[in-house]
Enzyme design. Structure first.
Site: not given
Ligand code: THU
Length: 155
Positions: A114, A111, A63, A74, A61
């Site tokens: 994804c 989510c 941000e 993902e 991830n």
């Molecule tokens: N996040 C993911 O990368 N994948 C998931 O399946 C759920 C959430 C990330 C998004 C954000 O950077 C952090 O987790 C908190 O939600």
């Protein structure tokens, strides 16, 4: 007429009980949590994608100060993998998460966005399998479409 959907999946006490190709992919997803850029949530997610030719691509991830501009692990991995597919297809994706350097106990589930992207890369001959890894439990879905019933396909 009332209908019902049944979703089949497998649960494992540990990812080591999975098939070797799957447990190896889970290890790569866990390693990929180190690639996460998550200064806001401090929740590090890693994903590893296995291609039909055996290559593995990872992502984490990423941000952003403008929150909606970030991207989940993902999709980071899937978009990169698809862009570099070179004739291969996506067979499987593993997802792991850690907080403060420790893997989370329960598997996290992807989510909706994804799931939609995973669905894009599923075909009837080659579904994408999904491995969700926690330290106390791991789960395998044979087909990402099971995670998104009534997927939007095309208009
Ligand atoms: N996040 C993911 O990368 N994948 C998931 O399946 C759920 C959430 C990330 C998004 C954000 O950077 C952090 O987790 C908190 O939600």
């Amino acid at each position: 007429m009332e209908k019902q959907l049944i979703v089949r999946y497998r649960e494992y006490e540990s990812a080591e009980q999975m098939e070797k190709v799957d447990s190896e992919l889970v290890c790569k997803a866990l390693e990929a949590t180190n690639l996460s850029y998550a200064p806001y949530s401090k929740f590090n997610v890693g994903a590893a994608v296995r291609m039909s030719d055996g290559r593995i691509f990872t992502g984490a991830n990423q941000e952003n100060a403008a929150f909606p501009s970030g991207l989940c692990a993902e999709r980071t991995a899937l978009f990169y993998a698809h862009a570099h597919a070179d004739g291969a297809y996506i067979e499987s994706i593993a997802i792991a998460a850690s907080q403060g350097g420790v893997q989370v106990k329960q598997p996290i589930t992807p989510c909706g966005s994804c799931r939609q992207v995973m669905a894009e890369f599923c075909t009837s001959d080659n579904p994408v399998s999904v491995l969700l890894a926690g330290s106390a439990k791991s789960i395998k879905f044979d087909n990402a479409l099971d995670l998104l019933p009534f997927t939007f396909d095309s208009f």
